[in-house]
Design an enzyme around this catalytic site. Structure first.
Site, PDB file in Angstrom:
ATOM      1  N   LYS A 126     -19.104  22.578  33.658  1.00 39.20           N
ATOM      2  CA  LYS A 126     -18.702  21.180  33.823  1.00 39.20           C
ATOM      3  C   LYS A 126     -18.178  20.952  35.236  1.00 39.20           C
ATOM      4  O   LYS A 126     -17.336  21.707  35.734  1.00 39.20           O
ATOM      5  CB  LYS A 126     -17.614  20.798  32.807  1.00 39.20           C
ATOM      6  CG  LYS A 126     -18.116  20.664  31.388  1.00 39.20           C
ATOM      7  CD  LYS A 126     -17.011  20.242  30.445  1.00 39.20           C
ATOM      8  CE  LYS A 126     -16.670  18.775  30.562  1.00 39.20           C
ATOM      9  NZ  LYS A 126     -15.673  18.350  29.552  1.00 39.20           N
ATOM     10  N   THR A 150     -19.315  15.722  34.323  1.00 41.36           N
ATOM     11  CA  THR A 150     -18.262  15.032  33.588  1.00 41.36           C
ATOM     12  C   THR A 150     -17.627  13.940  34.451  1.00 41.36           C
ATOM     13  O   THR A 150     -17.999  13.740  35.597  1.00 41.36           O
ATOM     14  CB  THR A 150     -17.210  16.047  33.115  1.00 41.36           C
ATOM     15  OG1 THR A 150     -16.280  15.405  32.239  1.00 41.36           O
ATOM     16  CG2 THR A 150     -16.471  16.685  34.287  1.00 41.36           C
ATOM     17  N   PHE A 172     -18.239   8.599  29.898  1.00 41.23           N
ATOM     18  CA  PHE A 172     -16.983   8.506  29.151  1.00 41.23           C
ATOM     19  C   PHE A 172     -16.817   7.125  28.522  1.00 41.23           C
ATOM     20  O   PHE A 172     -16.319   6.193  29.162  1.00 41.23           O
ATOM     21  CB  PHE A 172     -15.810   8.794  30.095  1.00 41.23           C
ATOM     22  CG  PHE A 172     -15.496  10.255  30.263  1.00 41.23           C
ATOM     23  CD1 PHE A 172     -16.493  11.215  30.231  1.00 41.23           C
ATOM     24  CD2 PHE A 172     -14.193  10.671  30.473  1.00 41.23           C
ATOM     25  CE1 PHE A 172     -16.202  12.562  30.393  1.00 41.23           C
ATOM     26  CE2 PHE A 172     -13.885  12.009  30.641  1.00 41.23           C
ATOM     27  CZ  PHE A 172     -14.886  12.958  30.605  1.00 41.23           C
TER      28      PHE A 172
END
Length: 318
Positions: A126, A150, A172
């Site tokens: 990540k 991410t 997100f």
């Protein structure tokens, strides 16, 4: 009668967003994701403290940062004994604007896994979706190190990640929702911004449609959910990484789940390709106040939790 979690699995790969082993055993996700905040939360529980103590015992001469990497890999090893698929392990967020350091740390993490006999095919590294992080991922992917990008909040980041041929992106949902709700203040009407009208859901939907229209192979994994409705509204997305609390909510519900996102439908849309060079990326992200603010905020939060982890490690070594 099957529950919502079982129904969701028919359309989407379910991933556990946690460092809690028991939750993984209970809900049987395919993959699992971790980050500094989740590891910090886990390591403060009595049942996970032995992992830290064992790490310090096994590597008595390691620096704090080296000990943290060994701890992350120990968590990853345990997770891979539970899930059949992959685990995501995060590069220190303090390296988010350093391409070469990110590459070095990613190679180091993969090397630690491989020393334990774990194939790199089961690991996703990540990395924060900064321009520097995306450039690091481009190089790592060419070396066979698969990356999960991410802290992704915008189309600019998604398109740049696709151009870098990364394995997976994690937009997100919940943090996008948070930003719009906070900015709207008293004008926010929850019912009008729920389900497919949720701004976080809409962001992932736009990315999904763009990727499928242009036959982009990068996997899309919705992340950071605030409620079950956001998850159900993204049924059909490649993957969804879900907290233990929301996994439990889905498992306890028998309401119907239908696919909302469909690659075939996306392919019929009229969507122009987006330019992906550095200048275009930086300008497009700068024009997106939400994306700019949430990326910076997310890095700060992960850095703060990494510092807390450092302190816990140092105290344990004392």
């Amino acid at each position: 009668m099957s529950n919502q979690l079982d129904e969701l699995r028919k359309f989407t790969t379910v991933v556990a967003d946690t460092g809690d082993f028991q939750s993984m055993r209970e809900h049987r996700p395919t993959d699992a994701t971790t980050n500094p905040s989740l590891i910090l939360k886990a390591i403060q529980k009595d049942e996970y403290r032995p992992l830290l103590d064992q790490t310090i015992q096994d590597y008595p001469n390691a620096s704090t940062s080296q000990t943290l990497d060994h701890l992350l890999v120990k968590f990853g090893e345990q997770i891979l004994n539970i899930v059949p698929g992959r685990v995501s392990t995060e590069v220190d967020a303090r390296l988010s604007f350093d391409t070469s350091a990110t590459i070095e740390r990613a190679r180091h993490l993969i090397g630690l896994y491989e020393k334990e006999g774990i194939s790199r095919d089961r690991i996703l590294i990540k990395i924060a979706s900064t321009w520097e992080g995306i450039n690091a991922a481009r190089i790592l992917q060419n070396e066979g190190i698969k990356c999960n990008m991410t802290l992704l909040f915008s189309m600019a980041q998604a398109v740049a990640c696709a151009d870098a041929n990364v394995q997976l992106i994690s937009p997100f949902v919940g943090r996008i929702y948070d930003w719009y709700k906070k900015n709207a203040g008293s004008q926010w009407i929850e019912e009008d911004n729920a389900g497919v009208n949720d701004p976080g859901v809409q962001s992932v939907t736009r990315i999904f449609n763009y990727f499928k229209k242009h036959d982009i192979k990068t996997e899309i994994m919705g992340a950071s959910f605030r409620n079950k409705g956001q998850i159900i509204a993204l049924a059909g997305c490649d993957l969804l990484t879900i907290s233990p609390e929301l996994l439990a909510n889905l498992a306890q519900s028998n309401e119907a789940v239908q696919p909302v996102l469909n690659a075939a439908d996306s392919g019929k849309l009229d969507i122009e390709p987006i330019e992906t060079n550095e200048t275009a990326f930086r300008f497009m992200l700068n024009e997106d106040a939400m994306g700019t603010e949430k990326l910076a905020e997310g890095i700060r939060a992960f850095v703060a939790d990494s510092i807390k982890l450092d302190r816990i490690i140092e105290q344990a070594r004392a």
